[in-house]
Design a protein around this motif. Structure first.
Motif, PDB file in Angstrom:
ATOM      1  N   GLY A 195      61.450  41.731  51.989  1.00  0.00           N
ATOM      2  CA  GLY A 195      62.358  41.277  53.030  1.00  0.00           C
ATOM      3  C   GLY A 195      62.066  41.999  54.328  1.00  0.00           C
ATOM      4  O   GLY A 195      61.621  43.151  54.329  1.00  0.00           O
ATOM      5  N   VAL A 209      64.910  37.227  53.932  1.00  0.00           N
ATOM      6  CA  VAL A 209      64.144  37.046  52.703  1.00  0.00           C
ATOM      7  C   VAL A 209      63.838  35.562  52.577  1.00  0.00           C
ATOM      8  O   VAL A 209      64.735  34.756  52.326  1.00  0.00           O
ATOM      9  N   VAL A 239      69.159  35.593  46.045  1.00  0.00           N
ATOM     10  CA  VAL A 239      69.376  36.242  47.343  1.00  0.00           C
ATOM     11  C   VAL A 239      70.287  35.385  48.197  1.00  0.00           C
ATOM     12  O   VAL A 239      71.233  35.878  48.815  1.00  0.00           O
TER      13      VAL A 239
END
Length: 90
Positions: free
Chosen positions: A7, A24, A84
């Motif tokens: 990320g 990300v 995520v």
């Protein structure tokens, strides 16, 4: 399967609680960077993330190689990106 995913640190959002906004795969989320405070995390840095925590500071070249490899995993990579996207650290 759980993966570490690279990320890109966009901003520090709460230094007291060690939270950074990290991009990300096009998804921005708050990530805890407390494990890397001694390394000096700042916007522009790349980190390896697992379950909402930055586990290691990496360089841009390493991040690119990791993303290429992760994309080859197909569904496992897609599942991690979805995790995520679904996560919420505030």
């Amino acid at each position: 399967m759980c993966l570490g995913i690279p990320g890109h640190v966009v901003a520090m959002v709460d230094e007291a609680h060690h939270l950074a906004s990290v991009d990300v795969a096009g998804v921005r989320r708050n990530v805890n960077v407390g494990l890397l405070i001694d390394e000096g995390i700042a916007p522009g840095d790349w980190v390896l993330i697992h379950v909402g925590f930055a586990m290691a500071k990496i360089d841009e070249e390493e991040a690119a190689r990791a993303l290429e490899g992760l994309q080859l995993l197909g569904q496992a990579y897609q599942d991690e990106v979805r995790a995520v996207a679904d996560s919420r650290i505030t």
